[in-house]
Design an enzyme around this catalytic site. Sequence first.
Site, PDB file in Angstrom:
ATOM      1  CD  GLN A   9      -4.143   4.134  -4.490  1.00  0.00           C
ATOM      2  OE1 GLN A   9      -4.379   3.624  -4.836  1.00  0.00           O
ATOM      3  NE2 GLN A   9      -4.104   3.030  -2.691  1.00  0.00           N
ATOM      4  CG  ASP A  31      -3.629   9.346   2.578  1.00  0.00           C
ATOM      5  OD1 ASP A  31      -4.271   8.392   3.254  1.00  0.00           O
ATOM      6  OD2 ASP A  31      -2.362   9.137   3.236  1.00  0.00           O
ATOM      7  CE  LYS A  47      -8.411   8.718  -1.982  1.00  0.00           C
ATOM      8  NZ  LYS A  47      -7.440   9.818  -1.275  1.00  0.00           N
TER       9      LYS A  47
HETATM   10  P1  GDP Z   1      -8.744   9.410   1.970  1.00  0.00           P
HETATM   11  O1  GDP Z   1      -7.391   7.639   2.366  1.00  0.00           O
HETATM   12  O2  GDP Z   1      -8.087  10.449   1.082  1.00  0.00           O
HETATM   13  O3  GDP Z   1     -10.068   8.196   2.689  1.00  0.00           O
HETATM   14  O4  GDP Z   1      -8.341   9.842   3.673  1.00  0.00           O
HETATM   15  P2  GDP Z   1      -7.293   8.796   4.853  1.00  0.00           P
HETATM   16  O5  GDP Z   1      -8.999   9.166   5.562  1.00  0.00           O
HETATM   17  O6  GDP Z   1      -6.748   8.424   4.406  1.00  0.00           O
HETATM   18  O7  GDP Z   1      -7.554  11.054   5.590  1.00  0.00           O
HETATM   19  C1  GDP Z   1      -7.711  12.102   5.938  1.00  0.00           C
HETATM   20  C2  GDP Z   1      -8.425  12.079   7.889  1.00  0.00           C
HETATM   21  O8  GDP Z   1      -8.396  13.366   8.114  1.00  0.00           O
HETATM   22  C3  GDP Z   1      -8.617  11.445   8.076  1.00  0.00           C
HETATM   23  O9  GDP Z   1      -8.115  10.742   9.483  1.00  0.00           O
HETATM   24  C4  GDP Z   1     -10.368  11.573   8.028  1.00  0.00           C
HETATM   25  O10 GDP Z   1     -10.775  11.765   9.563  1.00  0.00           O
HETATM   26  C5  GDP Z   1      -9.482  13.693   8.619  1.00  0.00           C
HETATM   27  N1  GDP Z   1     -10.544  14.768   8.456  1.00  0.00           N
HETATM   28  C6  GDP Z   1     -11.376  15.131   6.940  1.00  0.00           C
HETATM   29  N2  GDP Z   1     -11.871  15.601   7.031  1.00  0.00           N
HETATM   30  C7  GDP Z   1     -11.129  16.584   7.445  1.00  0.00           C
HETATM   31  C8  GDP Z   1     -10.864  18.215   7.632  1.00  0.00           C
HETATM   32  O11 GDP Z   1     -11.737  18.620   7.456  1.00  0.00           O
HETATM   33  N3  GDP Z   1     -10.054  18.694   9.346  1.00  0.00           N
HETATM   34  C9  GDP Z   1      -9.432  17.512   9.622  1.00  0.00           C
HETATM   35  N4  GDP Z   1      -8.510  18.334  10.767  1.00  0.00           N
HETATM   36  N5  GDP Z   1      -9.585  16.212   9.296  1.00  0.00           N
HETATM   37  C10 GDP Z   1     -10.310  15.931   8.764  1.00  0.00           C
HETATM   38  P1  IMO Z   2      -5.448   7.007  -0.251  1.00  0.00           P
HETATM   39  O1  IMO Z   2      -6.661   5.633  -0.706  1.00  0.00           O
HETATM   40  C1  IMO Z   2      -0.929   7.700   0.583  1.00  0.00           C
HETATM   41  C2  IMO Z   2       1.663   5.065  -1.086  1.00  0.00           C
HETATM   42  C3  IMO Z   2       2.402   4.006  -0.658  1.00  0.00           C
HETATM   43  C4  IMO Z   2       3.522   4.144  -1.538  1.00  0.00           C
HETATM   44  C5  IMO Z   2       3.375   4.578  -2.497  1.00  0.00           C
HETATM   45  C6  IMO Z   2       3.219   2.428  -3.359  1.00  0.00           C
HETATM   46  O2  IMO Z   2      -5.802   6.216   1.616  1.00  0.00           O
HETATM   47  O3  IMO Z   2      -5.222   7.684  -0.463  1.00  0.00           O
HETATM   48  P2  IMO Z   2       1.678   0.644  -2.635  1.00  0.00           P
HETATM   49  O4  IMO Z   2       1.482   0.643  -1.687  1.00  0.00           O
HETATM   50  O5  IMO Z   2       0.847   1.392  -3.331  1.00  0.00           O
HETATM   51  O6  IMO Z   2       2.399   0.053  -3.813  1.00  0.00           O
HETATM   52  O7  IMO Z   2       2.398   2.054  -2.271  1.00  0.00           O
HETATM   53  O8  IMO Z   2       1.751   4.941  -3.054  1.00  0.00           O
HETATM   54  N1  IMO Z   2       0.122   4.499  -1.360  1.00  0.00           N
HETATM   55  C7  IMO Z   2      -0.298   5.937  -0.290  1.00  0.00           C
HETATM   56  N2  IMO Z   2      -0.228   6.895  -0.120  1.00  0.00           N
HETATM   57  N3  IMO Z   2      -2.807   7.693   0.069  1.00  0.00           N
HETATM   58  C8  IMO Z   2      -2.981   5.466   0.109  1.00  0.00           C
HETATM   59  O9  IMO Z   2      -4.439   5.527   0.021  1.00  0.00           O
HETATM   60  C9  IMO Z   2      -2.004   5.087  -0.899  1.00  0.00           C
HETATM   61  N4  IMO Z   2      -2.123   4.701  -1.445  1.00  0.00           N
HETATM   62  C10 IMO Z   2      -0.788   4.331  -1.165  1.00  0.00           C
HETATM   63  O10 IMO Z   2       2.639   4.537   0.831  1.00  0.00           O
HETATM   64  O11 IMO Z   2       4.741   5.758  -1.394  1.00  0.00           O
HETATM   65 MG    MG Z   3      -5.993   7.166   3.577  1.00  0.00          MG
END
Ligand code: GDP
Ligand code: IMO
Ligand code: MG
Length: 427
Positions: A226, A13, A16
Amino acid sequence: MPVTCVIGLQWGDEAKGKLVDLLTDRHDIVVRYQGGANAGHTVVRDGRKFKLSLIPSGIFRPEVQCVVAAGVVLNPASVLGEIDGLRNLGIKVAENLMISDRCHVIFPWHVEEDRLLEQQCGDEPIGTTLRGIGPCYRDKVGRGLAVRLGDMFRPGFEAQVERIIGAKRDVFSALGSAAGAAIDAKQVAAQYRGYAERLAPHVADTTAYLLDAVEAGRRLLFEGAQGALLDIDHGTFPFVTSSNSSGVGVSVGSGVPGRYISKVFGVIKAYSTRVGGGPLPTEQDNAIGQQIRDRGNEYGTVTKRPRRCGWFDAVAARYTARLSGVDSLAVMLLDVLSELPEVKICTAYELDGRKITNFPGHADDLRRVTPVYETLPGWRDDITGAVRLDQLPTNARKYVDRISELLGRPVGVVSVGPDRRQTIFAE
Ligand code: GDP
Ligand code: IMO
Ligand code: MG
C-alpha cells in the site's frame, strides 16, 4: 546499504514492486511485513509481467531469501495459489520462502464480514479490496477470535475453529446475514489443516531469523505494501487500509528495530492515483485524468477497478516523506506525463480562506481543501529509452527537480517504463 526500505508515499501502486526487484540484487533478504493479498505488485523481467500479492518481489532471484513477516495477514488459499502460479512459470519457491508462524490467518468469514461492513458504510464505502484484510486485523487486535498460522499446527486447532465459528454465527445472525449457518466448522478445520500441511516447509519464526540477520550485518530489503496515505494511524482515515503502511510500520510488522534501517526509498508516481473511496484533492475527473489513466494503464492490479487520477500532490507527499523517514525519492511512471502541454504540481492547499502546507489530519478537512497549483511546461519527447538523467528533456528534469525541492529529498531513481531497463539511477 545494509538495511533498505521501499515505502509508497501516496495511496498505493507507486510501482514498489519494480523498485524492489531492481534493488534485490544488492540484498540478501527481502521482507513483506504488513498488509496481505490486498497488495498487487508488478514486476516486469525480460518482457514477462509477473503480479505478486503476498510473496516478496525478491522471489525471482533464487539465492535471495524471501520472508513474509509477522505483521502480514495471510489467506492460506491465496498464498498457495500464488506459490503454484510462480512454480508453473518456472520460478523457484522452496526454502527461499519463509512465512512467519505469527501471521494472522484470513478465513472465509473475514471476507464475508468485509463485504457486510462495506454495505454498512452506506453511500461512503471505503472501497476495500474485499480480501478480508480489515476484519482479520480487527480480530487480531480483538484477540479472542483470532488464529495465527502457528495455531494451525497445534492439537487444539479444531476446537479453536469451532469456538470461533460459534461466535461468528452470532455476529452474522445479528447482522441479518445467513452466512453463519452455511459455515461447517469441521470442514473449515480440515481444509485449513490441509493448507497447513502444504505451507509447513515455509513456516518459521521469522522474528528470530530477521533479528539474527540484522545482528550479523546481512543486507535486508523491506518491501512496503500500500502507501503511506493508506496508513491506519497516519493516513486519510477511515479511507485507509488496516495496517501501518507508512515507514513507521516496518519495525512493527517485522520485529526489526528501526535503529538498523540505513536507507529509506520513498516511492512516488509522477502524478497521483487512488483506488477506492476517500478524498483525493488533486483528482482530475476530466480529460486529463482520463489521459493519465490511459497512458499509465491505471486499472487496479488486484481488483481491476479504474484508478482515480490527478496531479502530483507535494503537500501530501512531503508529509509522508517526513513520516516515513525518507532519504531518497524514486519517481516512477514519469513517461506517463509525456505529451501533456503542461503539468501541474500542488504546492499548498487553501482551507477556510487560509493557505496551508501541512497535511490535514481529518478526511473531512482534506475533502474541503482547494489545491494551489504551480504550472510547469510539459515535454513532448518519448522518454521511455532514457537511461541517464541528461537524456531527459529539460522540462522533464525541471519537473523532477521541483518535486525533489518541494519534498526536501534528493531523487535517487527515475523510472520511465515498466521494464527493469527503463530506469535511471541518479545517485
Ligand atoms: P505497486 O503496487 O506499488 O508495486 O505498483 P503496481 O504494480 O500496482 O502498479 C504499477 C504499474 O506501473 C505496474 O503495471 C508496473 O508494471 C507499471 N510501471 C512501473 N514503473 C513504470 C514506469 O516507469 N512507467 C510506466 N509506464 N509503467 C510503470
Ligand atoms: P499495493 O501494495 C492501492 C486500498 C483499497 C481501499 C483501501 C482499503 O499494490 O500498493 P483493504 O482491502 O486494504 O481493506 O482496502 O486500501 N488498497 C490499495 N490501493 N494499492 C494497494 O496495494 C492497496 N491495498 C489496499 O483500494 O481503498
Ligand atoms: Mg499495486
